[in-house]
Design a protein around this motif. Structure first.
Motif, PDB file in Angstrom:
ATOM      1  N   ILE A  38       4.092   0.883  -8.172  1.00 22.33           N
ATOM      2  CA  ILE A  38       4.762   1.109  -6.889  1.00 22.33           C
ATOM      3  C   ILE A  38       5.706  -0.071  -6.706  1.00 22.33           C
ATOM      4  O   ILE A  38       5.288  -1.233  -6.821  1.00 22.33           O
ATOM      5  CB  ILE A  38       3.751   1.161  -5.719  1.00 22.33           C
ATOM      6  N   VAL A  39       6.985   0.239  -6.447  1.00 23.48           N
ATOM      7  CA  VAL A  39       7.997  -0.816  -6.356  1.00 23.48           C
ATOM      8  C   VAL A  39       8.840  -0.645  -5.102  1.00 23.48           C
ATOM      9  O   VAL A  39       8.842   0.412  -4.472  1.00 23.48           O
ATOM     10  CB  VAL A  39       8.912  -0.819  -7.604  1.00 23.48           C
ATOM     11  N   ASP A  40       9.546  -1.702  -4.756  1.00 17.53           N
ATOM     12  CA  ASP A  40      10.508  -1.689  -3.660  1.00 17.53           C
ATOM     13  C   ASP A  40      11.880  -1.915  -4.269  1.00 17.53           C
ATOM     14  O   ASP A  40      12.125  -2.959  -4.879  1.00 17.53           O
ATOM     15  CB  ASP A  40      10.170  -2.789  -2.662  1.00 17.53           C
ATOM     16  N   TYR A  41      12.752  -0.916  -4.134  1.00 18.78           N
ATOM     17  CA  TYR A  41      14.132  -1.075  -4.566  1.00 18.78           C
ATOM     18  C   TYR A  41      15.036  -0.896  -3.351  1.00 18.78           C
ATOM     19  O   TYR A  41      15.092   0.189  -2.779  1.00 18.78           O
ATOM     20  CB  TYR A  41      14.524  -0.070  -5.648  1.00 18.78           C
ATOM     21  N   GLY A  43      14.837  -1.548  -0.268  1.00 27.01           N
ATOM     22  CA  GLY A  43      14.209  -1.003   0.931  1.00 27.01           C
ATOM     23  C   GLY A  43      13.557   0.347   0.758  1.00 27.01           C
ATOM     24  O   GLY A  43      13.048   0.911   1.717  1.00 27.01           O
ATOM     25  N   VAL A  44      13.550   0.886  -0.455  1.00 26.73           N
ATOM     26  CA  VAL A  44      12.920   2.173  -0.735  1.00 26.73           C
ATOM     27  C   VAL A  44      11.665   1.923  -1.558  1.00 26.73           C
ATOM     28  O   VAL A  44      11.726   1.287  -2.611  1.00 26.73           O
ATOM     29  CB  VAL A  44      13.877   3.116  -1.510  1.00 26.73           C
ATOM     30  N   ILE A  45      10.527   2.401  -1.054  1.00 28.07           N
ATOM     31  CA  ILE A  45       9.275   2.298  -1.790  1.00 28.07           C
ATOM     32  C   ILE A  45       9.184   3.525  -2.693  1.00 28.07           C
ATOM     33  O   ILE A  45       9.250   4.658  -2.219  1.00 28.07           O
ATOM     34  CB  ILE A  45       8.058   2.251  -0.837  1.00 28.07           C
ATOM     35  N   CYS A  46       9.059   3.286  -4.010  1.00 24.34           N
ATOM     36  CA  CYS A  46       9.064   4.398  -4.960  1.00 24.34           C
ATOM     37  C   CYS A  46       8.205   4.056  -6.173  1.00 24.34           C
ATOM     38  O   CYS A  46       7.670   2.959  -6.284  1.00 24.34           O
ATOM     39  CB  CYS A  46      10.501   4.725  -5.376  1.00 24.34           C
ATOM     40  N   ASP A  61      13.920   6.277  -7.687  1.00 17.87           N
ATOM     41  CA  ASP A  61      14.176   6.259  -6.248  1.00 17.87           C
ATOM     42  C   ASP A  61      14.745   7.585  -5.752  1.00 17.87           C
ATOM     43  O   ASP A  61      15.133   7.701  -4.601  1.00 17.87           O
ATOM     44  CB  ASP A  61      15.109   5.104  -5.886  1.00 17.87           C
ATOM     45  N   LYS A  62      14.769   8.604  -6.605  1.00 15.23           N
ATOM     46  CA  LYS A  62      15.200   9.945  -6.192  1.00 15.23           C
ATOM     47  C   LYS A  62      13.993  10.842  -5.938  1.00 15.23           C
ATOM     48  O   LYS A  62      13.795  11.337  -4.843  1.00 15.23           O
ATOM     49  CB  LYS A  62      16.082  10.584  -7.267  1.00 15.23           C
ATOM     50  N   TYR A  63      13.169  11.054  -6.957  1.00 14.46           N
ATOM     51  CA  TYR A  63      12.049  11.986  -6.856  1.00 14.46           C
ATOM     52  C   TYR A  63      10.704  11.297  -6.662  1.00 14.46           C
ATOM     53  O   TYR A  63       9.740  11.936  -6.254  1.00 14.46           O
ATOM     54  CB  TYR A  63      11.998  12.875  -8.099  1.00 14.46           C
ATOM     55  N   GLY A  64      10.634   9.998  -6.923  1.00 15.60           N
ATOM     56  CA  GLY A  64       9.392   9.261  -6.774  1.00 15.60           C
ATOM     57  C   GLY A  64       9.320   8.456  -5.501  1.00 15.60           C
ATOM     58  O   GLY A  64       8.526   7.537  -5.368  1.00 15.60           O
ATOM     59  N   LYS A  65      10.168   8.805  -4.531  1.00 23.51           N
ATOM     60  CA  LYS A  65      10.262   8.036  -3.290  1.00 23.51           C
ATOM     61  C   LYS A  65       9.055   8.318  -2.381  1.00 23.51           C
ATOM     62  O   LYS A  65       8.666   9.446  -2.178  1.00 23.51           O
ATOM     63  CB  LYS A  65      11.541   8.407  -2.542  1.00 23.51           C
ATOM     64  N   PHE A  66       8.484   7.231  -1.832  1.00 17.32           N
ATOM     65  CA  PHE A  66       7.417   7.352  -0.857  1.00 17.32           C
ATOM     66  C   PHE A  66       7.961   7.302   0.550  1.00 17.32           C
ATOM     67  O   PHE A  66       7.725   8.174   1.351  1.00 17.32           O
ATOM     68  CB  PHE A  66       6.372   6.234  -1.032  1.00 17.32           C
ATOM     69  N   LYS A  67       8.690   6.226   0.867  1.00 20.53           N
ATOM     70  CA  LYS A  67       9.207   6.050   2.220  1.00 20.53           C
ATOM     71  C   LYS A  67      10.217   4.911   2.211  1.00 20.53           C
ATOM     72  O   LYS A  67      10.324   4.159   1.246  1.00 20.53           O
ATOM     73  CB  LYS A  67       8.089   5.715   3.190  1.00 20.53           C
TER      74      LYS A  67
END
Length: 72
Positions: A38-41, A43-46, A61-67
């Motif tokens: 789980i990473v932060d790119y 401001g996107v957690i993905c 950060d397209k399909y694996g985005k959490f929030k």
């Protein structure tokens, strides 16, 4: 695992390398998933995978985005 910064290929940028923060290893039912994080790119957690052969991360950060990360 302590969060750390590293470079990764970013899905939405067609594989361009940018800095991410690796937050933690992803798990399923309390068991770690090998090479999945789980990473932060920006401001996107993905989700991201680590390829041990190339020693590189690939952030989705397209399909694996959490929030969106919360500021503050």
């Amino acid at each position: 695992m302590k969060p750390f910064k590293t470079m990764a290929h970013i899905h939405s940028l067609n594989g361009e390398m940018k800095e991410i923060t690796v937050l933690r290893q992803e798990d399923m039912f309390g068991h770690p998933i090998q090479n999945s994080y789980i990473v932060d790119y920006n401001g996107v957690i993905c989700t991201a995978i680590f390829n041990p052969i190339t020693s590189q991360y690939y952030a989705d950060d397209k399909y694996g985005k959490f929030k969106e990360a919360q500021n503050g």
